[in-house]
Design a protein around this motif. Structure first.
Motif, PDB file in Angstrom:
ATOM      1  N   TYR A  24      -7.705   3.793  -3.968  1.00 38.34           N
ATOM      2  CA  TYR A  24      -6.981   5.252  -4.068  1.00 38.34           C
ATOM      3  C   TYR A  24      -6.527   4.857  -3.226  1.00 38.34           C
ATOM      4  O   TYR A  24      -6.332   5.103  -1.765  1.00 38.34           O
ATOM      5  CB  TYR A  24      -7.994   6.298  -4.020  1.00 38.34           C
ATOM      6  N   ILE A  25      -4.790   5.219  -3.005  1.00 42.78           N
ATOM      7  CA  ILE A  25      -4.137   5.670  -2.311  1.00 42.78           C
ATOM      8  C   ILE A  25      -3.029   6.972  -2.788  1.00 42.78           C
ATOM      9  O   ILE A  25      -2.524   6.788  -4.089  1.00 42.78           O
ATOM     10  CB  ILE A  25      -2.863   5.385  -2.235  1.00 42.78           C
ATOM     11  N   GLU A  26      -3.217   8.299  -2.137  1.00 41.92           N
ATOM     12  CA  GLU A  26      -1.907   9.698  -2.665  1.00 41.92           C
ATOM     13  C   GLU A  26      -1.104   8.990  -2.709  1.00 41.92           C
ATOM     14  O   GLU A  26       0.088   8.553  -1.788  1.00 41.92           O
ATOM     15  CB  GLU A  26      -2.911  10.281  -2.002  1.00 41.92           C
ATOM     16  N   PRO A  27      -0.842   9.578  -3.900  1.00 42.85           N
ATOM     17  CA  PRO A  27       1.098   9.372  -3.766  1.00 42.85           C
ATOM     18  C   PRO A  27       1.926  10.270  -2.661  1.00 42.85           C
ATOM     19  O   PRO A  27       0.936  11.438  -1.916  1.00 42.85           O
ATOM     20  CB  PRO A  27       1.287  10.792  -5.065  1.00 42.85           C
ATOM     21  N   GLY A  28       2.672   9.355  -1.973  1.00 41.84           N
ATOM     22  CA  GLY A  28       3.760   9.703  -0.962  1.00 41.84           C
ATOM     23  C   GLY A  28       2.862   9.198   0.615  1.00 41.84           C
ATOM     24  O   GLY A  28       3.168   9.389   0.955  1.00 41.84           O
ATOM     25  N   ALA A  29       1.970   8.290  -0.383  1.00 35.34           N
ATOM     26  CA  ALA A  29       1.699   8.375   1.913  1.00 35.34           C
ATOM     27  C   ALA A  29       1.657   7.294   2.071  1.00 35.34           C
ATOM     28  O   ALA A  29       1.436   7.319   3.807  1.00 35.34           O
ATOM     29  CB  ALA A  29      -0.341   7.420   1.003  1.00 35.34           C
ATOM     30  N   PHE A  30       2.865   6.555   1.673  1.00 38.55           N
ATOM     31  CA  PHE A  30       3.638   6.085   2.644  1.00 38.55           C
ATOM     32  C   PHE A  30       5.243   6.263   2.427  1.00 38.55           C
ATOM     33  O   PHE A  30       6.267   6.221   2.864  1.00 38.55           O
ATOM     34  CB  PHE A  30       4.061   4.139   2.282  1.00 38.55           C
ATOM     35  N   ALA A  31       5.451   7.967   2.071  1.00 39.47           N
ATOM     36  CA  ALA A  31       6.510   8.279   1.825  1.00 39.47           C
ATOM     37  C   ALA A  31       7.302   8.332   3.678  1.00 39.47           C
ATOM     38  O   ALA A  31       9.095   8.301   3.949  1.00 39.47           O
ATOM     39  CB  ALA A  31       6.335   9.730   1.564  1.00 39.47           C
ATOM     40  N   GLN A  32       6.651   7.808   4.592  1.00 41.45           N
ATOM     41  CA  GLN A  32       7.713   8.262   5.836  1.00 41.45           C
ATOM     42  C   GLN A  32       7.783   7.262   6.775  1.00 41.45           C
ATOM     43  O   GLN A  32       8.013   7.690   7.417  1.00 41.45           O
ATOM     44  CB  GLN A  32       6.633   9.322   6.716  1.00 41.45           C
ATOM     45  N   MET A  33       6.969   6.065   5.507  1.00 44.64           N
ATOM     46  CA  MET A  33       7.727   4.901   6.182  1.00 44.64           C
ATOM     47  C   MET A  33       8.636   4.248   6.205  1.00 44.64           C
ATOM     48  O   MET A  33       9.100   3.748   4.715  1.00 44.64           O
ATOM     49  CB  MET A  33       6.905   3.896   6.255  1.00 44.64           C
ATOM     50  N   SER A  34       9.251   4.892   6.708  1.00 44.31           N
ATOM     51  CA  SER A  34      11.489   4.429   6.236  1.00 44.31           C
ATOM     52  C   SER A  34      12.050   2.651   5.921  1.00 44.31           C
ATOM     53  O   SER A  34      12.824   2.647   5.632  1.00 44.31           O
ATOM     54  CB  SER A  34      12.922   6.149   7.057  1.00 44.31           C
ATOM     55  N   ASN A  35      11.133   2.468   7.282  1.00 49.85           N
ATOM     56  CA  ASN A  35      11.675   0.659   7.847  1.00 49.85           C
ATOM     57  C   ASN A  35      10.501  -0.154   6.931  1.00 49.85           C
ATOM     58  O   ASN A  35      10.567  -1.393   6.819  1.00 49.85           O
ATOM     59  CB  ASN A  35      11.803   0.631   8.741  1.00 49.85           C
ATOM     60  N   LEU A  36       9.343   0.868   6.153  1.00 53.61           N
ATOM     61  CA  LEU A  36       8.183   0.053   5.258  1.00 53.61           C
ATOM     62  C   LEU A  36       8.901  -0.783   4.673  1.00 53.61           C
ATOM     63  O   LEU A  36      10.029  -0.547   3.355  1.00 53.61           O
ATOM     64  CB  LEU A  36       7.409   0.408   4.693  1.00 53.61           C
ATOM     65  N   VAL A  37       9.340  -2.699   4.286  1.00 54.76           N
ATOM     66  CA  VAL A  37       9.507  -3.534   3.128  1.00 54.76           C
ATOM     67  C   VAL A  37       8.758  -4.075   2.226  1.00 54.76           C
ATOM     68  O   VAL A  37       9.392  -5.249   1.770  1.00 54.76           O
ATOM     69  CB  VAL A  37      10.591  -4.375   4.221  1.00 54.76           C
ATOM     70  N   TYR A  38       7.257  -4.043   2.846  1.00 55.79           N
ATOM     71  CA  TYR A  38       6.920  -4.926   2.357  1.00 55.79           C
ATOM     72  C   TYR A  38       5.038  -4.840   2.622  1.00 55.79           C
ATOM     73  O   TYR A  38       4.756  -4.462   3.536  1.00 55.79           O
ATOM     74  CB  TYR A  38       6.333  -6.565   3.251  1.00 55.79           C
ATOM     75  N   ILE A  39       4.864  -4.811   1.095  1.00 54.36           N
ATOM     76  CA  ILE A  39       3.410  -4.305   0.384  1.00 54.36           C
ATOM     77  C   ILE A  39       2.282  -5.672   0.284  1.00 54.36           C
ATOM     78  O   ILE A  39       2.575  -6.197  -0.519  1.00 54.36           O
ATOM     79  CB  ILE A  39       3.107  -3.006   0.008  1.00 54.36           C
ATOM     80  N   GLU A  40       1.388  -5.756   0.807  1.00 53.64           N
ATOM     81  CA  GLU A  40       0.306  -7.125   0.497  1.00 53.64           C
ATOM     82  C   GLU A  40      -0.712  -6.343  -0.751  1.00 53.64           C
ATOM     83  O   GLU A  40      -1.234  -6.051   1.048  1.00 53.64           O
ATOM     84  CB  GLU A  40       0.503  -8.256   0.811  1.00 53.64           C
ATOM     85  N   ALA A  41      -1.377  -6.665  -1.401  1.00 55.07           N
ATOM     86  CA  ALA A  41      -2.769  -6.509  -2.087  1.00 55.07           C
ATOM     87  C   ALA A  41      -3.778  -7.244  -1.894  1.00 55.07           C
ATOM     88  O   ALA A  41      -2.995  -8.108  -2.822  1.00 55.07           O
ATOM     89  CB  ALA A  41      -2.817  -5.563  -3.333  1.00 55.07           C
ATOM     90  N   LEU A  42      -4.647  -7.693  -0.882  1.00 56.63           N
ATOM     91  CA  LEU A  42      -5.359  -8.243  -0.932  1.00 56.63           C
ATOM     92  C   LEU A  42      -6.153  -9.027  -2.084  1.00 56.63           C
ATOM     93  O   LEU A  42      -6.263  -8.336  -3.090  1.00 56.63           O
ATOM     94  CB  LEU A  42      -6.688  -8.618  -0.053  1.00 56.63           C
ATOM     95  N   PRO A  43      -6.421 -10.299  -3.478  1.00 53.72           N
ATOM     96  CA  PRO A  43      -6.377 -10.697  -3.997  1.00 53.72           C
ATOM     97  C   PRO A  43      -8.200  -9.873  -4.031  1.00 53.72           C
ATOM     98  O   PRO A  43      -9.091  -9.791  -3.055  1.00 53.72           O
ATOM     99  CB  PRO A  43      -7.193 -11.642  -3.925  1.00 53.72           C
ATOM    100  N   GLY A  44      -8.405  -9.879  -5.367  1.00 48.52           N
ATOM    101  CA  GLY A  44     -10.273  -8.583  -5.378  1.00 48.52           C
ATOM    102  C   GLY A  44      -9.565  -7.646  -5.709  1.00 48.52           C
ATOM    103  O   GLY A  44     -10.358  -6.868  -5.880  1.00 48.52           O
TER     104      GLY A  44
END
Length: 70
Positions: A24-44
């Motif tokens: 579970y990732i709460e909506p807006g959890a990454f909102a302050q990360m203005s330089n975030l360019v890549y998210i990877e969810a691991l298999p499984g």
């Protein structure tokens, strides 16, 4: 992951890895990360998957589009 989890890291984060036990990732959890360019969810991970650095819910909807990609 709650919205408060990353309150003070903002611009310092460019990539995030979502481990299989994060269901579970709460909506807006990454909102302050203005330089975030890549998210990877691991298999499984039962709740999320990623494609080309964008995080999706298992139903195919976008969970998080990294702000740094815009």
């Amino acid at each position: 992951i709650t919205k408060e989890a990353f309150e003070n890291v903002g611009e310092e984060v460019f990539e995030i890895c979502i481990f299989p036990n994060i269901t579970y990732i709460e909506p807006g959890a990454f909102a302050q990360m203005s330089n975030l360019v890549y998210i990877e969810a691991l298999p499984g991970n039962p709740s999320y998957y990623s494609e080309e650095g964008i995080l999706y819910n298992r139903d195919g909807t976008v969970a998080v589009y990294p702000a740094g990609r815009m």
